[in-house]
Design a protein around this motif. Structure first.
Motif, short mmCIF file in Angstrom:
data_model
loop_
_atom_site.label_atom_id
_atom_site.label_comp_id
_atom_site.label_asym_id
_atom_site.label_seq_id
_atom_site.Cartn_x
_atom_site.Cartn_y
_atom_site.Cartn_z
N ALA A 99 -15.87 21.37 -86.67
CA ALA A 99 -16.77 22.38 -86.12
C ALA A 99 -16.36 23.78 -86.59
O ALA A 99 -17.21 24.60 -86.96
CB ALA A 99 -16.77 22.33 -84.59
N PHE A 100 -15.06 24.05 -86.62
CA PHE A 100 -14.59 25.35 -87.09
C PHE A 100 -14.88 25.53 -88.58
O PHE A 100 -15.26 26.62 -89.01
CB PHE A 100 -13.09 25.50 -86.81
CG PHE A 100 -12.56 26.84 -87.20
CD1 PHE A 100 -12.91 27.98 -86.50
CD2 PHE A 100 -11.70 26.97 -88.27
CE1 PHE A 100 -12.43 29.22 -86.86
CE2 PHE A 100 -11.20 28.20 -88.65
CZ PHE A 100 -11.57 29.33 -87.93
N ILE A 111 -12.88 19.36 -83.53
CA ILE A 111 -12.79 20.81 -83.43
C ILE A 111 -12.55 21.42 -84.81
O ILE A 111 -13.13 22.47 -85.14
CB ILE A 111 -11.69 21.21 -82.43
CG1 ILE A 111 -12.14 20.83 -81.02
CG2 ILE A 111 -11.39 22.70 -82.51
CD1 ILE A 111 -11.08 21.01 -79.97
N LYS A 137 -10.10 14.57 -81.06
CA LYS A 137 -10.58 15.86 -80.55
C LYS A 137 -10.21 16.97 -81.53
O LYS A 137 -11.03 17.84 -81.83
CB LYS A 137 -9.97 16.15 -79.18
CG LYS A 137 -10.53 15.32 -78.07
CD LYS A 137 -9.87 15.69 -76.76
CE LYS A 137 -10.33 14.79 -75.64
NZ LYS A 137 -9.69 15.12 -74.36
N ARG A 138 -8.98 16.94 -82.03
CA ARG A 138 -8.54 17.95 -83.00
C ARG A 138 -9.38 17.89 -84.27
O ARG A 138 -9.74 18.91 -84.86
CB ARG A 138 -7.07 17.76 -83.34
CG ARG A 138 -6.16 18.44 -82.34
CD ARG A 138 -4.71 18.39 -82.78
NE ARG A 138 -4.03 17.47 -81.87
CZ ARG A 138 -3.43 16.35 -82.20
NH1 ARG A 138 -3.34 16.00 -83.46
NH2 ARG A 138 -2.88 15.58 -81.30
N TRP A 151 -16.15 12.93 -74.26
CA TRP A 151 -15.12 13.83 -74.77
C TRP A 151 -13.76 13.54 -74.12
O TRP A 151 -12.73 13.55 -74.78
CB TRP A 151 -15.53 15.28 -74.54
CG TRP A 151 -14.55 16.27 -75.07
CD1 TRP A 151 -13.65 16.99 -74.36
CD2 TRP A 151 -14.33 16.61 -76.45
NE1 TRP A 151 -12.91 17.77 -75.19
CE2 TRP A 151 -13.30 17.57 -76.48
CE3 TRP A 151 -14.93 16.22 -77.64
CZ2 TRP A 151 -12.86 18.13 -77.67
CZ3 TRP A 151 -14.47 16.79 -78.81
CH2 TRP A 151 -13.46 17.73 -78.82
#
Length: 76
Positions: free
Chosen positions: A34-35, A31, A27-28, A19
């Motif tokens: 995942a959201f 995320i 990373k964005r 990570w």
């Protein structure tokens, strides 16, 4: 049990290292995905709950409570 804990710790450290090495845009993106999955699962659960409560118009039947002792005495 110690081997299991050590294996979990090492895999967690590997994941943290991976990570940290990821670029910020990746990373964005992770995320964000995942959201999005979290939102989809939440919507599916809300829809299922709404369908379950909306489809059953249950009413509570109010009846006189009968004494079970009297029933046993009548049978004898």
């Amino acid at each position: 049990m110690d081997k299991f804990i050590k294996a979990l710790q090492s895999s967690r450290e590997n994941l943290e290292g991976y990570w940290k090495r990821l670029p910020a845009y990746r990373k964005r993106k992770v995320i964000g995905y995942a959201f999005a999955v979290y939102c989809i699962i939440t919507l599916v659960v809300i829809v299922q709950v709404a369908r379950q409560f909306g489809s059953h118009a249950q009413t509570v039947a109010i009846e006189h409570i009968e004494n079970p002792v009297v029933k046993l005495q009548e049978k004898n």
